[in-house]
Design an enzyme around this catalytic site. Structure first.
Site, PDB file in Angstrom:
ATOM      1  CD  GLU A 171      43.051  38.243  33.113  1.00  0.00           C
ATOM      2  OE1 GLU A 171      44.202  38.430  33.581  1.00  0.00           O
ATOM      3  OE2 GLU A 171      42.502  37.116  33.069  1.00  0.00           O
TER       4      GLU A 171
ATOM      5  CE  LYS B 156      38.336  32.971  40.088  1.00  0.00           C
ATOM      6  NZ  LYS B 156      38.496  34.420  39.914  1.00  0.00           N
TER       7      LYS B 156
ATOM      8  N   GLY C 133      35.520  37.539  37.082  1.00  0.00           N
ATOM      9  CA  GLY C 133      35.335  38.703  36.230  1.00  0.00           C
ATOM     10  C   GLY C 133      34.927  39.920  37.039  1.00  0.00           C
TER      11      GLY C 133
ATOM     12  CG  ASP D 229      42.618  33.266  38.880  1.00  0.00           C
ATOM     13  OD1 ASP D 229      43.764  33.676  38.644  1.00  0.00           O
ATOM     14  OD2 ASP D 229      41.604  33.767  38.371  1.00  0.00           O
TER      15      ASP D 229
END
Length: 239
Positions: free
Chosen positions: A17, A42, A124, A60
């Site tokens: 984030e 991604k 992450g 995303d």
């Protein structure tokens, strides 16, 4: 040093984030402006919601898909997606699915083959478990791409950036550059933080800051790209 499987960069971040996808979309735009046909990928995505048509969509993946101009499908942009918004290895277990190393690498390569330049975004931070014996740092090593570190400007960012940079370099990977992204709109002393980051990151990584992206009302790829320094991106392509 790992040998890259294709031409591109691996995009990682100091935490979750902190705007990796937003920066990856902006880099897609910026490298496109330099004449490259860019495939944003991604690698893994956890967390989907149903759209108005009942299709399951990851935010995303949708953002990167909207940024590309190659006619890629959402499955090509996001080759491995899970419903639950949690760590990928947990999301996979909840769905009774396996994260297959070879299959994921092959899918990423297949999408990258459709472009001049691939931007492969991790999930992450730099070390997120994918299986019992494989994590996102291993994924970066498998791909062998130079790394772009997205530093989320918020409390603790200097420590997180330095630790992440050390982890990247310890795996024999090269850091091509880093991007500062204002993750916390109320972050104080931004200029001082940027100065401290540059003084410490630049000498150990050899990769300069490609730009500082402020908090944007409309964080579109074009708006993000406007805060990236194209001459540094061009130098990175030539490296």
């Amino acid at each position: 040093m790992s040998t890259a499987r294709f031409n591109g960069f691996f995009i990682t971040g100091t935490d979750t984030e902190i705007g990796k996808t937003c920066i990856t979309a902006g880099l897609t735009q910026a490298f496109g402006q330099l004449g490259r046909r860019v495939a944003p990928i991604k690698s893994l995505a956890a967390g989907q919601a149903q759209d108005a048509h009942g299709a399951w969509v990851n935010e995303d993946v949708a953002q990167l898909h909207a940024a590309q101009t190659l006619g890629l499908t959402t499955d090509e942009v996001g080759p491995l997606q899970f419903r639950e918004p949690c760590a990928p290895h947990i999301a996979a277990r909840l769905e009774g699915r396996a994260i297959n190393r070879d299959a994921l690498l092959a899918a990423i390569e297949a999408t990258a083959a459709k472009a001049d330049l691939a931007l492969v975004e991790g999930v992450g931070g730099f070390r997120v478990p994918l299986t019992e014996t494989w994590d996102t740092a291993d994924l970066a090593v498998d791909l062998g791409l130079p790394v772009v570190l997205v530093v989320g400007l918020r409390l603790g960012c200097i420590n997180h950036a330095l630790l992440t940079a050390e982890a990247i370099l310890a795996r024999g990977l090269r850091i091509a550059g880093w991007v500062a992204n204002t993750a916390d709109p109320h972050q104080p002393h931004v200029a001082d933080n940027l100065s401290a980051l540059s003084a410490r990151l630049d000498p150990i990584t050899g990769g300069p800051c490609w730009g500082h992206v402020p908090r944007l009302t409309d964080p579109s790829p074009a708006a993000v790209a406007a805060h990236l320094q194209q001459h540094l991106l061009l130098n990175a392509l030539k490296a």
